[in-house]
Enzyme design. Sequence first.
Site, short mmCIF file in Angstrom:
data_model
loop_
_atom_site.label_atom_id
_atom_site.label_comp_id
_atom_site.label_asym_id
_atom_site.label_seq_id
_atom_site.Cartn_x
_atom_site.Cartn_y
_atom_site.Cartn_z
N TYR A 63 -1.38 12.07 2.73
CA TYR A 63 -1.55 10.96 3.73
C TYR A 63 -2.08 11.52 5.25
O TYR A 63 -3.00 11.06 5.76
CB TYR A 63 -0.37 9.92 3.63
CG TYR A 63 -0.26 9.24 4.69
CD1 TYR A 63 0.41 8.96 5.85
CD2 TYR A 63 -1.21 7.93 4.72
CE1 TYR A 63 0.52 8.10 6.52
CE2 TYR A 63 -1.24 6.89 5.84
CZ TYR A 63 -0.10 7.05 6.64
OH TYR A 63 -0.10 6.08 7.68
N ASP A 88 -9.90 -7.57 0.67
CA ASP A 88 -8.59 -6.71 0.23
C ASP A 88 -8.91 -6.52 -1.31
O ASP A 88 -9.84 -7.31 -2.06
CB ASP A 88 -7.30 -7.26 0.55
CG ASP A 88 -6.32 -6.35 0.70
OD1 ASP A 88 -5.43 -6.23 1.55
OD2 ASP A 88 -6.22 -5.03 -0.34
N GLY A 128 -8.32 -4.59 3.97
CA GLY A 128 -7.08 -4.31 3.74
C GLY A 128 -6.24 -5.60 4.45
O GLY A 128 -5.02 -5.46 5.03
N LYS A 145 -5.22 11.73 7.23
CA LYS A 145 -5.31 10.94 8.59
C LYS A 145 -5.92 12.05 9.53
O LYS A 145 -6.92 11.53 10.59
CB LYS A 145 -4.18 10.48 8.92
CG LYS A 145 -3.38 9.40 8.29
CD LYS A 145 -4.53 8.14 8.61
CE LYS A 145 -3.94 6.84 7.92
NZ LYS A 145 -5.02 5.63 7.81
N ASP A 189 -13.10 -3.41 -2.94
CA ASP A 189 -12.57 -2.21 -3.13
C ASP A 189 -13.39 -1.15 -2.13
O ASP A 189 -14.45 -0.89 -2.54
CB ASP A 189 -12.62 -1.37 -4.66
CG ASP A 189 -12.15 -0.05 -4.70
OD1 ASP A 189 -12.11 0.33 -6.00
OD2 ASP A 189 -12.11 0.41 -3.71
N GLN A 238 0.22 -4.65 5.04
CA GLN A 238 1.32 -4.57 6.06
C GLN A 238 0.83 -4.97 7.38
O GLN A 238 1.35 -5.86 8.23
CB GLN A 238 2.19 -3.43 6.03
CG GLN A 238 3.50 -3.73 6.99
CD GLN A 238 4.25 -2.38 7.32
OE1 GLN A 238 3.75 -1.19 6.92
NE2 GLN A 238 5.39 -2.47 8.15
C1 VAH Z 1 4.33 5.72 6.17
N1 VAH Z 1 4.53 3.71 7.50
O1 VAH Z 1 5.39 5.75 6.57
C2 VAH Z 1 3.74 4.78 7.40
C3 VAH Z 1 3.40 5.20 8.73
C4 VAH Z 1 4.39 6.90 10.58
C5 VAH Z 1 4.44 6.30 9.08
O2 VAH Z 1 2.31 6.16 8.50
O3 VAH Z 1 3.82 6.46 5.64
#
Ligand code: VAH
Length: 326
Positions: free
Chosen positions: A145, A39, A13, A149, A55, A17
């Site tokens: 997401y 990446d 990656g 995590k 990938d 960012q």
């Molecule tokens: C998002 N920039 O907005 C990420 C981050 C805490 C936010 O994990 O999904």
Amino acid sequence: MKRQAMKKILVIGANGQIGTELTTALVKLHGAQQVVASDIQALGRHQELAYEKLDVTDAKRLAEVVQQHDIGEIYHLAAALSAKGEEHPEWAWNLNMTGLLNVLEVARQAKLSKVFWPSSIAAFGPSTPRDNAPQVGAMDPKTVYGISKLAGEHWCSWYAEKYGMDIRSLRYPGLISYSAEPGGGTTDYAIQALFSAADGSAFTSFLGEESTLPMMYMPDAVRATIELMSAPKENLKTAGSYNLAAWSFSPRELVCVIQQRVPAFQAAYKPDFRQAIADAWPRSIDDSSARAEWAWRPAYSLSEMVDDMLTHLAGRKSLSQEKQVA
Ligand code: VAH
């Protein structure tokens, strides 16, 4: 006696960012010969580095790259972020979970010395105390997401405990940077505001003006990552991913700080689906474990971040016009 060549660092990656600036910092610290960038795109951003189109959901290819470049450490940064993850849940879950599990399993088999993997404040949820979210406490994430995590934190702990692997992680807050496109997160409004202030374009916040969130300037996040990875293992008493914090602000507060520098800057507020994501995240984070165990301290104030961003963005095109990496 021939000195054994040092094993190399693989950044997965590296065009992203975080990856863009973290890779540059790792090259400064270790030298270009020691860092391999990778990446999903065909071309890398760091011309001076060996680059692999990779990938991370392809375990076979990942193992080949680790073997071919004699990798000793992996920084795994490739992931789908919160907003994009809600729009493409299956894709996000596969990338975030299959990607991480591939990295952990390849690292185990190749006996890598260290792995870095970013968690996020998105692993917290509505049951988490909104202020000073604790290092250990209720975590009920409400996004794909955030779920990935939290699951990832537990998988990292499982591999670390079962196989004695050295896996280190940070729960990053929203990160602000100018070097690379943000990747579809809920905190990206802050980056868009600064780009608009620099190029004079209109800015509409997709979060309401009072939506306070934990944020950090990318140079601090990159330094925290490197400081955590170089900390003596015996100092790290906290299992799992460290809370990390600098400051918190709302869109209105950020706009005020920008207007002190760019009086003509105006903001409109039009909350969209990302408001519900932000509302489930804490307003501030308790990072006392990171401060106590590996001497974490943020360096940039909110004002210094705004000044530095506007300085670097002067004369830049707006985000939408910026050239995407090939
Ligand atoms: C998002 N920039 O907005 C990420 C981050 C805490 C936010 O994990 O999904």
